[in-house]
Motif scaffolding. Structure first.
Motif, PDB file in Angstrom:
ATOM      1  N   GLY A  67      32.105 -11.384  16.992  1.00  0.00           N
ATOM      2  CA  GLY A  67      32.275 -12.220  17.481  1.00  0.00           C
ATOM      3  C   GLY A  67      31.349 -13.318  16.670  1.00  0.00           C
ATOM      4  N   SER A  68      30.316 -12.617  16.457  1.00  0.00           N
ATOM      5  CA  SER A  68      29.618 -12.931  14.988  1.00  0.00           C
ATOM      6  C   SER A  68      30.755 -13.503  13.917  1.00  0.00           C
ATOM      7  N   VAL A  69      31.832 -11.936  13.524  1.00  0.00           N
ATOM      8  CA  VAL A  69      32.325 -12.275  12.495  1.00  0.00           C
ATOM      9  C   VAL A  69      33.411 -13.558  12.563  1.00  0.00           C
ATOM     10  N   GLY A  70      34.026 -13.678  14.502  1.00  0.00           N
ATOM     11  CA  GLY A  70      35.112 -14.947  14.555  1.00  0.00           C
ATOM     12  C   GLY A  70      34.429 -16.118  14.092  1.00  0.00           C
ATOM     13  N   ILE A  71      33.245 -16.227  14.542  1.00  0.00           N
ATOM     14  CA  ILE A  71      32.808 -17.719  14.146  1.00  0.00           C
ATOM     15  C   ILE A  71      32.167 -17.937  12.150  1.00  0.00           C
ATOM     16  N   SER A  72      31.883 -16.942  12.173  1.00  0.00           N
ATOM     17  CA  SER A  72      31.926 -16.891  10.749  1.00  0.00           C
ATOM     18  C   SER A  72      33.160 -16.838  10.300  1.00  0.00           C
ATOM     19  N   PHE A  73      33.894 -16.894  10.454  1.00  0.00           N
ATOM     20  CA  PHE A  73      35.362 -16.694   9.592  1.00  0.00           C
ATOM     21  C   PHE A  73      36.164 -17.645   9.744  1.00  0.00           C
ATOM     22  N   VAL A  74      35.822 -18.496  11.011  1.00  0.00           N
ATOM     23  CA  VAL A  74      36.027 -20.027  11.191  1.00  0.00           C
ATOM     24  C   VAL A  74      35.843 -20.962  10.171  1.00  0.00           C
ATOM     25  N   GLY A  75      34.285 -21.131   9.830  1.00  0.00           N
ATOM     26  CA  GLY A  75      33.097 -22.028   9.142  1.00  0.00           C
ATOM     27  C   GLY A  75      33.723 -21.237   7.458  1.00  0.00           C
ATOM     28  N   ALA A  76      34.027 -19.813   7.032  1.00  0.00           N
ATOM     29  CA  ALA A  76      34.540 -19.678   5.985  1.00  0.00           C
ATOM     30  C   ALA A  76      35.771 -20.343   5.767  1.00  0.00           C
ATOM     31  N   CYS A  77      36.613 -20.362   6.280  1.00  0.00           N
ATOM     32  CA  CYS A  77      37.900 -21.112   6.316  1.00  0.00           C
ATOM     33  C   CYS A  77      37.950 -23.129   6.353  1.00  0.00           C
ATOM     34  N   ILE A  78      36.924 -23.103   6.815  1.00  0.00           N
ATOM     35  CA  ILE A  78      36.463 -24.929   6.503  1.00  0.00           C
ATOM     36  C   ILE A  78      36.184 -24.855   5.306  1.00  0.00           C
ATOM     37  N   LEU A  79      35.171 -23.982   5.439  1.00  0.00           N
ATOM     38  CA  LEU A  79      34.448 -24.146   3.880  1.00  0.00           C
ATOM     39  C   LEU A  79      35.490 -24.096   2.502  1.00  0.00           C
ATOM     40  N   ILE A  80      36.456 -22.929   2.260  1.00  0.00           N
ATOM     41  CA  ILE A  80      37.593 -22.820   1.656  1.00  0.00           C
ATOM     42  C   ILE A  80      38.165 -23.980   1.167  1.00  0.00           C
ATOM     43  N   PHE A  81      39.016 -24.019   2.359  1.00  0.00           N
ATOM     44  CA  PHE A  81      38.899 -25.396   2.465  1.00  0.00           C
ATOM     45  C   PHE A  81      38.905 -26.800   2.259  1.00  0.00           C
ATOM     46  N   ILE A  82      37.607 -27.111   2.364  1.00  0.00           N
ATOM     47  CA  ILE A  82      37.184 -28.131   2.037  1.00  0.00           C
ATOM     48  C   ILE A  82      36.899 -27.790   0.292  1.00  0.00           C
ATOM     49  N   LEU A  83      36.814 -26.915  -0.084  1.00  0.00           N
ATOM     50  CA  LEU A  83      36.137 -26.738  -1.564  1.00  0.00           C
ATOM     51  C   LEU A  83      37.345 -26.460  -2.082  1.00  0.00           C
ATOM     52  N   GLN A  84      38.561 -26.138  -1.600  1.00  0.00           N
ATOM     53  CA  GLN A  84      40.293 -26.560  -2.330  1.00  0.00           C
ATOM     54  C   GLN A  84      40.965 -27.985  -2.327  1.00  0.00           C
ATOM     55  N   MET A  85      39.947 -29.072  -1.122  1.00  0.00           N
ATOM     56  CA  MET A  85      40.435 -30.146  -1.294  1.00  0.00           C
ATOM     57  C   MET A  85      39.697 -30.625  -2.121  1.00  0.00           C
ATOM     58  N   LEU A  86      37.988 -30.738  -2.737  1.00  0.00           N
ATOM     59  CA  LEU A  86      37.462 -31.078  -3.378  1.00  0.00           C
ATOM     60  C   LEU A  86      38.367 -30.862  -4.523  1.00  0.00           C
ATOM     61  N   LYS A  87      38.495 -29.654  -5.565  1.00  0.00           N
ATOM     62  CA  LYS A  87      38.803 -29.194  -6.302  1.00  0.00           C
ATOM     63  C   LYS A  87      40.485 -29.937  -6.470  1.00  0.00           C
ATOM     64  N   GLY A  88      40.960 -30.137  -6.006  1.00  0.00           N
ATOM     65  CA  GLY A  88      42.330 -30.419  -5.540  1.00  0.00           C
ATOM     66  C   GLY A  88      43.566 -29.441  -5.659  1.00  0.00           C
TER      67      GLY A  88
END
Length: 91
Positions: A67-88
């Motif tokens: 469950g912790s892996v799943g919650i962390s996975f969702v948060g990490a996906c959001i983080l990477i998506f935001i970083l990609q948007m900021l990076k272009g």
């Protein structure tokens, strides 16, 4: 001495959770990993983001390892998506 042993076990568990979640999220969202340390950092930051989102959704259950892996996975996906948007990044 039991308290110290418990804290070390907890730290190791969180590092493993972070590494798994960061790796899975980086491969899914980015297409490749960030390396062992990078994946772990992404997963640990993702755990904070995922935990915050879980609290907003009023998910106050006890999450065990997967469950912790799943919650962390969702948060990490959001983080990477935001970083990609900021990076272009167009991937």
């Amino acid at each position: 001495m039991t308290g110290v042993h418990f804290q070390i076990d907890g730290l190791i568990t969180w590092l493993i959770v972070g590494a798994i979640a960061g790796f899975l999220a980086s491969v899914l969202v980015r297409g490749k990993g960030y390396g062992c340390i990078g994946n772990t950092v992404v997963g640990l930051i993702g755990a904070v983001i995922g935990g915050y989102l879980a609290s907003l959704l009023n998910l106050q259950e006890t999450f065990f390892f997967w469950g912790s892996v799943g919650i962390s996975f969702v948060g990490a996906c959001i983080l990477i998506f935001i970083l990609q948007m900021l990076k272009g990044d167009k991937r």
